[in-house]
Design a protein around this motif. Structure first.
Motif, PDB file in Angstrom:
ATOM      1  N   VAL A 142      20.832 -88.092 -26.599  1.00  0.00           N
ATOM      2  CA  VAL A 142      21.944 -87.330 -27.166  1.00  0.00           C
ATOM      3  C   VAL A 142      21.400 -86.128 -27.914  1.00  0.00           C
ATOM      4  O   VAL A 142      20.523 -86.262 -28.773  1.00  0.00           O
ATOM      5  CB  VAL A 142      22.791 -88.213 -28.107  1.00  0.00           C
ATOM      6  CG1 VAL A 142      23.810 -87.365 -28.866  1.00  0.00           C
ATOM      7  CG2 VAL A 142      23.498 -89.303 -27.320  1.00  0.00           C
ATOM      8  N   TRP A 143      21.922 -84.965 -27.578  1.00  0.00           N
ATOM      9  CA  TRP A 143      21.595 -83.695 -28.230  1.00  0.00           C
ATOM     10  C   TRP A 143      22.909 -83.183 -28.826  1.00  0.00           C
ATOM     11  O   TRP A 143      23.718 -82.570 -28.155  1.00  0.00           O
ATOM     12  CB  TRP A 143      21.034 -82.722 -27.193  1.00  0.00           C
ATOM     13  CG  TRP A 143      20.446 -81.443 -27.714  1.00  0.00           C
ATOM     14  CD1 TRP A 143      21.071 -80.237 -27.819  1.00  0.00           C
ATOM     15  CD2 TRP A 143      19.097 -81.224 -28.160  1.00  0.00           C
ATOM     16  NE1 TRP A 143      20.206 -79.289 -28.307  1.00  0.00           N
ATOM     17  CE2 TRP A 143      18.981 -79.870 -28.526  1.00  0.00           C
ATOM     18  CE3 TRP A 143      17.976 -82.056 -28.286  1.00  0.00           C
ATOM     19  CZ2 TRP A 143      17.801 -79.321 -28.998  1.00  0.00           C
ATOM     20  CZ3 TRP A 143      16.795 -81.512 -28.763  1.00  0.00           C
ATOM     21  CH2 TRP A 143      16.711 -80.152 -29.115  1.00  0.00           C
ATOM     22  N   SER A 144      23.155 -83.481 -30.103  1.00  0.00           N
ATOM     23  CA  SER A 144      24.459 -83.242 -30.729  1.00  0.00           C
ATOM     24  C   SER A 144      24.392 -81.985 -31.592  1.00  0.00           C
ATOM     25  O   SER A 144      23.721 -81.940 -32.620  1.00  0.00           O
ATOM     26  CB  SER A 144      24.863 -84.451 -31.570  1.00  0.00           C
ATOM     27  OG  SER A 144      26.173 -84.298 -32.074  1.00  0.00           O
ATOM     28  N   ILE A 145      25.128 -80.968 -31.179  1.00  0.00           N
ATOM     29  CA  ILE A 145      24.992 -79.615 -31.725  1.00  0.00           C
ATOM     30  C   ILE A 145      25.905 -79.395 -32.927  1.00  0.00           C
ATOM     31  O   ILE A 145      27.106 -79.668 -32.887  1.00  0.00           O
ATOM     32  CB  ILE A 145      25.325 -78.587 -30.630  1.00  0.00           C
ATOM     33  CG1 ILE A 145      24.283 -78.649 -29.505  1.00  0.00           C
ATOM     34  CG2 ILE A 145      25.420 -77.181 -31.208  1.00  0.00           C
ATOM     35  CD1 ILE A 145      24.619 -77.752 -28.330  1.00  0.00           C
ATOM     36  N   GLY A 146      25.321 -78.857 -33.994  1.00  0.00           N
ATOM     37  CA  GLY A 146      26.085 -78.272 -35.081  1.00  0.00           C
ATOM     38  C   GLY A 146      26.096 -76.760 -34.926  1.00  0.00           C
ATOM     39  O   GLY A 146      25.226 -76.189 -34.256  1.00  0.00           O
TER      40      GLY A 146
END
Length: 292
Positions: free
Chosen positions: A96-100
């Motif tokens: 998972v690469w969860s972007i802010g």
């Protein structure tokens, strides 16, 4: 809008009474959210960061890029609101690469900052993939609500006009975009943004004369497939919003678009584990990453 709302209501009535109440915002807010395996900064602002969750095993791992919602507004939680989905996917072998990102009413956000942040976070994924054993040939973008808009935009930015300051050659080519209660046609939805999100958000998100650069409906996605997922009982982004985007893309060659409407689901069911809606979403993510 009244006519469209009535159509949605009739569709809900046609399938019978709801079997369960939609997940409330308060329930969604109270979900336990574990810390990520690591956090990657791609800018100086606290919101310019990525939460990374890694599965066990040597890899290379397929990747779900998550983009959070929250009305494009700094008044809501940032990328931490999606942390509960990390273990849901890593236990199935998906990184998972969860972007802010800086929001529309946040310093440096809006146009062009918010959009450039999404592009920069995806470019950082390309740069860091070897270090974390991530498979860039198996990437899916998954955006919820406002994040659905940004996921669709990210997959379409290669079709921006050459003179746009947002134009850049993408370094990540997603197999699919899965928009969860997301906005594809920002033009038709714009009138609702001040009502749902408060003052200042719309002006930051869409400055004068820039709508064709920031509305996915005005662009052509490069992803292999687009899936628009809506909850029948979603009062924030009803199913007609997905249909507006599908109508805008109709007839464009090479675009495979699928509409999925989930019975008994509201806006937050789509990102709440243990709900039937999330089980369907998770299945869509796995199917997109397994497809060849």
């Amino acid at each position: 809008m009244r006519r469209r709302a009535s159509v949605t209501l009739l569709a809900a009535l046609a399938i019978g009474p709801a079997l369960a109440d939609p997940v409330a915002l308060s329930t969604f807010r109270d979900l336990p959210r574990p810390e990520p395996a690591l956090q990657v900064a791609y800018g100086e602002a606290p919101s310019q960061g990525v939460d990374v969750f890694l599965p066990a095993g040597p890899g290379p791992h397929p990747v779900a890029v998550l983009i959070h919602g929250g009305c494009w507004s700094a008044a809501t939680a940032g990328r931490e609101q999606m942390r509960h989905l990390g273990p849901e996917l890593t236990r199935r072998g998906i990184a998972v690469w969860s972007i802010g990102y800086r929001r529309a009413n946040e310093a440096g956000g809006g146009y062009p900052g918010t959009y450039r942040d999404i592009g920069a976070a995806l470019d950082r994924l390309a740069a860091d993939a070897p270090q974390h054993r991530l498979d860039l040939a198996r990437v899916v973008l998954v955006g919820h609500s406002a994040g659905g808009h940004l996921a669709l935009w990210a997959a379409s930015r290669d079709s921006l006009p050459p003179e746009s300051p947002l134009r850049a050659a993408p370094r990540v080519a997603p197999r699919a975009v899965i928009s969860l209660g997301g906005v594809g046609d920002l033009g038709s939805f714009a009138r609702l943004v001040p009502v749902l999100c408060g003052p200042g958000v719309l002006e930051g998100l869409i400055p004068a004369d820039r709508l064709p650069e920031v509305s996915p409906a005005a662009l052509t996605p490069a992803a292999g497939s687009i899936v628009m997922v809506s909850g029948v009982l979603d009062r924030l982004v009803p199913p007609w919003v997905a249909h507006d985007y599908a109508r805008a893309l109709r007839g464009r060659s090479g675009v495979a678009l699928r509409l999925v409407t989930v019975p008994d689901a509201g806006h937050f069911d789509l990102v709440t584990p243990s709900t039937p809606a999330w089980e369907e979403v998770r299945g869509l993510i796995e199917a997109a990453l397994e497809a060849r």
